[in-house]
Scaffold this active site. Sequence first.
Site: not given
Lengths: 114, 114
Positions: B54, B61-62, B82
Amino acid sequence: VRYAGTHLIVDLWGATNLADPAHIDRVLREAAEVSGATILHGHFHHFSPNGGVSGVLVLAESHLSIHTWPERDYAALDLFMCGECDPYKAIPVLKKGFAPERVQLAEHKRGLVG
Amino acid sequence: VRYAGTHLIVDLWGATNLADPAHIDRVLREAAEVSGATILHGHFHHFSPNGGVSGVLVLAESHLSIHTWPERDYAALDLFMCGECDPYKAIPVLKKGFAPERVQLAEHKRGLVG
């Protein structure tokens, strides 16, 4: 039909407390815990004083993430959980923590396994 | 119509290299870079030797995230970006890095701003 996990895409509108990384950290940890998830790692980035926050919790069962735009009272969250966890249990925690006027929710079932 | 960002939900089936956290870290960083994103933080968790991984990259930008199930040759990725970034540019990097037999992609536009 069984899937590897449930991914909720949650958008909050008219929300509060979106520029406070310590508050956001606490709310997301509570959201993970009430869903039955185990937190492995957390990171919250504050873009500037009173600016937006981007944060993630890596879970034993996938992840939670948040990105906030305080200037728009908007936050974009992802609640992706596998196994026995129930991400829907996190929704009341998010409502309490951010007091949104409106909640948009989309569900993706991911990883068909049988 | 303008949105805060584009979120691609990408599922890889029949994929390879899903139990190697160093490889996955490299592929995700390349995926972020070709999309035009700036990496702020990365964390990759290996569940056990030869088990799933994981990982998240927090971006200016996110975020990018991945969860792998090597025993099913399956990986679940999120590419949420974004601004001027283009997450579609990451797809060839993912194909090269994980050689999936099949790619499932869903797009969410998030945060309508005008």
